[in-house]
Design a protein around this motif. Structure first.
Motif, PDB file in Angstrom:
ATOM      1  N   MET A   1       0.850  -1.185   0.000  1.00 50.78           N
ATOM      2  CA  MET A   1       0.000   0.000   0.000  1.00 50.78           C
ATOM      3  C   MET A   1       0.892   1.244   0.000  1.00 50.78           C
ATOM      4  SD  MET A   1      -2.987   0.852   2.719  1.00 50.78           S
ATOM      5  CE  MET A   1      -1.832   1.494   3.910  1.00 50.78           C
ATOM      6  N   SER A   2       0.626   2.187  -0.885  1.00 46.88           N
ATOM      7  CA  SER A   2       1.481   3.376  -0.978  1.00 46.88           C
ATOM      8  C   SER A   2       1.242   4.326   0.199  1.00 46.88           C
ATOM      9  CB  SER A   2       1.192   4.110  -2.286  1.00 46.88           C
ATOM     10  OG  SER A   2       1.840   5.363  -2.279  1.00 46.88           O
ATOM     11  N   LEU A   3       2.328   4.888   0.716  1.00 46.04           N
ATOM     12  CA  LEU A   3       2.229   5.862   1.814  1.00 46.04           C
ATOM     13  C   LEU A   3       2.365   7.293   1.297  1.00 46.04           C
ATOM     14  CD1 LEU A   3       4.473   4.020   4.457  1.00 46.04           C
ATOM     15  CD2 LEU A   3       1.974   3.981   4.271  1.00 46.04           C
ATOM     16  N   GLU A   4       2.552   7.442   0.010  1.00 46.04           N
ATOM     17  CA  GLU A   4       2.767   8.755  -0.620  1.00 46.04           C
ATOM     18  C   GLU A   4       1.690   9.757  -0.196  1.00 46.04           C
ATOM     19  OE1 GLU A   4       4.679   9.041  -4.104  1.00 46.04           O
ATOM     20  OE2 GLU A   4       4.605  11.184  -3.618  1.00 46.04           O
ATOM     21  N   GLY A   5       2.143  10.952   0.213  1.00 41.63           N
ATOM     22  CA  GLY A   5       1.201  12.025   0.543  1.00 41.63           C
ATOM     23  C   GLY A   5       0.660  11.983   1.959  1.00 41.63           C
ATOM     24  N   ARG A   6       1.005  10.939   2.711  1.00 40.58           N
ATOM     25  CA  ARG A   6       0.524  10.871   4.101  1.00 40.58           C
ATOM     26  C   ARG A   6       1.426  11.732   4.998  1.00 40.58           C
ATOM     27  NH1 ARG A   6      -2.573   5.243   4.667  1.00 40.58           N
ATOM     28  NH2 ARG A   6      -3.184   5.196   2.497  1.00 40.58           N
ATOM     29  N   ALA A   7       1.002  11.913   6.239  1.00 40.89           N
ATOM     30  CA  ALA A   7       1.784  12.714   7.180  1.00 40.89           C
ATOM     31  C   ALA A   7       2.009  11.916   8.460  1.00 40.89           C
ATOM     32  CB  ALA A   7       1.058  14.026   7.501  1.00 40.89           C
ATOM     33  N   ALA A   8       3.231  12.018   8.975  1.00 41.61           N
ATOM     34  CA  ALA A   8       3.617  11.234  10.156  1.00 41.61           C
ATOM     35  C   ALA A   8       4.294  12.117  11.191  1.00 41.61           C
ATOM     36  CB  ALA A   8       4.573  10.108   9.744  1.00 41.61           C
ATOM     37  N   VAL A   9       4.020  11.834  12.445  1.00 47.45           N
ATOM     38  CA  VAL A   9       4.792  12.375  13.570  1.00 47.45           C
ATOM     39  C   VAL A   9       5.692  11.255  14.071  1.00 47.45           C
ATOM     40  CG1 VAL A   9       4.669  13.119  15.984  1.00 47.45           C
ATOM     41  CG2 VAL A   9       3.131  14.125  14.276  1.00 47.45           C
ATOM     42  N   ILE A  10       6.978  11.561  14.245  1.00 47.36           N
ATOM     43  CA  ILE A  10       7.935  10.578  14.774  1.00 47.36           C
ATOM     44  C   ILE A  10       8.616  11.196  15.984  1.00 47.36           C
ATOM     45  CG2 ILE A  10       9.948   9.136  14.278  1.00 47.36           C
ATOM     46  CD1 ILE A  10       9.341   9.597  11.266  1.00 47.36           C
ATOM     47  N   ALA A 217       5.307  -2.828   8.085  1.00 50.65           N
ATOM     48  CA  ALA A 217       4.017  -2.886   8.796  1.00 50.65           C
ATOM     49  C   ALA A 217       3.082  -1.779   8.317  1.00 50.65           C
ATOM     50  CB  ALA A 217       4.244  -2.769  10.301  1.00 50.65           C
ATOM     51  N   LEU A 218       3.649  -0.584   8.095  1.00 48.30           N
ATOM     52  CA  LEU A 218       2.817   0.555   7.678  1.00 48.30           C
ATOM     53  C   LEU A 218       2.268   0.365   6.270  1.00 48.30           C
ATOM     54  CD1 LEU A 218       5.032   3.453   9.083  1.00 48.30           C
ATOM     55  CD2 LEU A 218       2.757   2.796   9.895  1.00 48.30           C
ATOM     56  N   GLU A 219       2.973  -0.404   5.440  1.00 44.81           N
ATOM     57  CA  GLU A 219       2.563  -0.561   4.037  1.00 44.81           C
ATOM     58  C   GLU A 219       1.590  -1.713   3.810  1.00 44.81           C
ATOM     59  OE1 GLU A 219       6.204   1.414   1.477  1.00 44.81           O
ATOM     60  OE2 GLU A 219       6.391  -0.702   1.989  1.00 44.81           O
ATOM     61  N   GLN A 220       1.245  -2.430   4.863  1.00 41.00           N
ATOM     62  CA  GLN A 220       0.308  -3.552   4.679  1.00 41.00           C
ATOM     63  C   GLN A 220      -1.075  -3.036   4.270  1.00 41.00           C
ATOM     64  OE1 GLN A 220       1.273  -6.830   4.663  1.00 41.00           O
ATOM     65  NE2 GLN A 220       3.215  -5.708   4.739  1.00 41.00           N
ATOM     66  N   PRO A 221      -1.796  -3.820   3.470  1.00 42.39           N
ATOM     67  CA  PRO A 221      -3.151  -3.406   3.071  1.00 42.39           C
ATOM     68  C   PRO A 221      -4.074  -3.267   4.286  1.00 42.39           C
ATOM     69  CG  PRO A 221      -2.480  -5.450   1.953  1.00 42.39           C
ATOM     70  CD  PRO A 221      -1.388  -5.102   2.887  1.00 42.39           C
ATOM     71  N   ASP A 222      -5.193  -2.572   4.072  1.00 41.66           N
ATOM     72  CA  ASP A 222      -6.096  -2.229   5.177  1.00 41.66           C
ATOM     73  C   ASP A 222      -6.535  -3.440   5.997  1.00 41.66           C
ATOM     74  OD1 ASP A 222      -5.932   0.387   4.499  1.00 41.66           O
ATOM     75  OD2 ASP A 222      -7.835   0.451   3.401  1.00 41.66           O
ATOM     76  N   HIS A 223      -6.710  -4.592   5.345  1.00 37.16           N
ATOM     77  CA  HIS A 223      -7.291  -5.733   6.073  1.00 37.16           C
ATOM     78  C   HIS A 223      -6.247  -6.538   6.849  1.00 37.16           C
ATOM     79  CE1 HIS A 223      -5.777  -7.631   2.426  1.00 37.16           C
ATOM     80  NE2 HIS A 223      -5.913  -8.809   3.013  1.00 37.16           N
ATOM     81  N   ILE A 224      -4.951  -6.149   6.751  1.00 41.75           N
ATOM     82  CA  ILE A 224      -3.903  -6.907   7.455  1.00 41.75           C
ATOM     83  C   ILE A 224      -3.379  -6.089   8.635  1.00 41.75           C
ATOM     84  CG2 ILE A 224      -1.602  -7.944   7.287  1.00 41.75           C
ATOM     85  CD1 ILE A 224      -2.160  -8.557   4.393  1.00 41.75           C
ATOM     86  N   ALA A 225      -3.446  -6.667   9.831  1.00 38.46           N
ATOM     87  CA  ALA A 225      -2.904  -6.017  11.025  1.00 38.46           C
ATOM     88  C   ALA A 225      -1.563  -6.667  11.388  1.00 38.46           C
ATOM     89  CB  ALA A 225      -3.883  -6.167  12.184  1.00 38.46           C
ATOM     90  N   THR A 226      -0.645  -5.859  11.877  1.00 36.00           N
ATOM     91  CA  THR A 226       0.640  -6.371  12.386  1.00 36.00           C
ATOM     92  C   THR A 226       0.767  -5.881  13.828  1.00 36.00           C
ATOM     93  OG1 THR A 226       1.633  -4.462  11.312  1.00 36.00           O
ATOM     94  CG2 THR A 226       1.946  -6.573  10.234  1.00 36.00           C
TER      95      THR A 226
END
Ligand SMILES: NC(=O)c1ccc[n+]([C@@H]2O[C@H](COP(=O)([O-])OP(=O)(O)OC[C@H]3O[C@@H](n4cnc5c(N)ncnc54)[C@H](OP(=O)(O)O)[C@@H]3O)[C@@H](O)[C@H]2O)c1
Length: 238
Positions: A1-10, A217-226
């Motif tokens: 799953m693409s993360l392009e354009g999302r925003a993250a706090v680290i 883990a962040l790139e997994q599709p919506d239906h997959i939890a890690t």
């Protein structure tokens, strides 16, 4: 799953795992807000990472987690990912352990992590999506002599993460607890012996290796939890 354009706090993005997660997410087109105490280091990171902002300060200050999230919303207009990663490691035998340092560690590793986790998930609830990553440790479910307090802080993070996962099951909001073994970072800089020698680990992990697993883990599709991601050096017999 693409993360392009999302925003993250680290949080804890000045060095080690947090900085490497920032680099890995930036390569995937994620807009960043970086936290940590060393403003000069964060400023340097933001000069080389596109769409990166920083807010320097002590994460144990009660308002700091909220200020980091607000900065992402104000300047990036969204917040999709929170990597709740700032941490300290103060250990020692009963005779010499510094109790004040240990309590300071608990404020960062537990209190600040809890504040950030709840604020992040409240926001994700409001917008109906989001992914919280908590940096725990292999010591989130094992203990070693001299490291009971550190392990206790990570047990606390594990407990909250698992409870949130259960509470959020069936929603689009994900919680991942990352459980690295020994990683070569600044975390052990105050320790008398090099950790790979003290813990007899021939080939410890590098922070960029852990970062790539977090991105996995962040790139997994919506239906997959890690929910949990344990990453150990093959040479670590813990
Ligand atoms: N290295 C390992 O072997 C290992 C193994 C398992 C889990 N972990 C966990 O991984 C996480 C990251 O650690 P790391 O190994 O990457 O070590 P690190 O390079 O020392 O990173 C720790 C980060 O936390 C920040 N931090 C510490 N105290 C803070 C405070 N009071 N306020 C704001 N920021 C603070 C530091 O930034 P400033 O110094 O600029 O404040 C730094 O960016 C921690 O939660 C740690 O427990 C590490």
């Amino acid at each position: 799953m693409s993360l392009e354009g999302r925003a993250a706090v680290i949080t804890g993005a000045t060095s080690g795992i947090g900085f490497r997660v920032a680099c890995a997410l930036s390569r995937r087109g994620v807009k960043l807000v970086l936290g940590g105490r060393r403003a000069d280091v964060l400023e340097q990171h933001c000069e080389v990472l596109p769409d990166a902002l920083y807010l320097a300060g002590d994460i144990a200050e009660p308002d700091m987690p909220g200020r980091l999230l607000e900065l992402a919303l104000e300047r990036h207009g969204r917040l999709d990912i929170v990597v709740n990663n700032a941490g300290q490691n103060h250990n020692g035998p009963i005779e010499s352990v510094d109790v004040e340092q240990v309590c300071g560690m608990a404020r960062v590793n537990v209190e600040a992590a809890f504040r950030m986790a709840y604020l992040a998930v409240k926001h994700f609830r409001d917008v109906g999506r989001g992914h919280l990553v908590n940096t725990s440790s292999v010591l989130g479910f094992k203990v070693r002599p001299y490291a009971g307090a550190y392990a206790g802080t990570k047990y606390a993070v594990e407990a909250l993460s698992e409870a949130l996962r259960l509470e959020l099951a069936g929603t689009p909001i994900k919680v991942t607890c990352v459980e690295p073994g020994l990683v070569i970072t600044d975390l052990h800089r105050d320790h008398a012996d090099r950790p790979e020698v003290a813990q007899d680990v021939a080939e410890p992990l590098m922070p960029e290796e852990v970062a790539e697993m977090i991105v996995y883990a962040l790139e997994q599709p919506d239906h997959i939890a890690t929910p949990r991601l344990m990453i150990l050096p093959q040479s670590q017999s813990i």
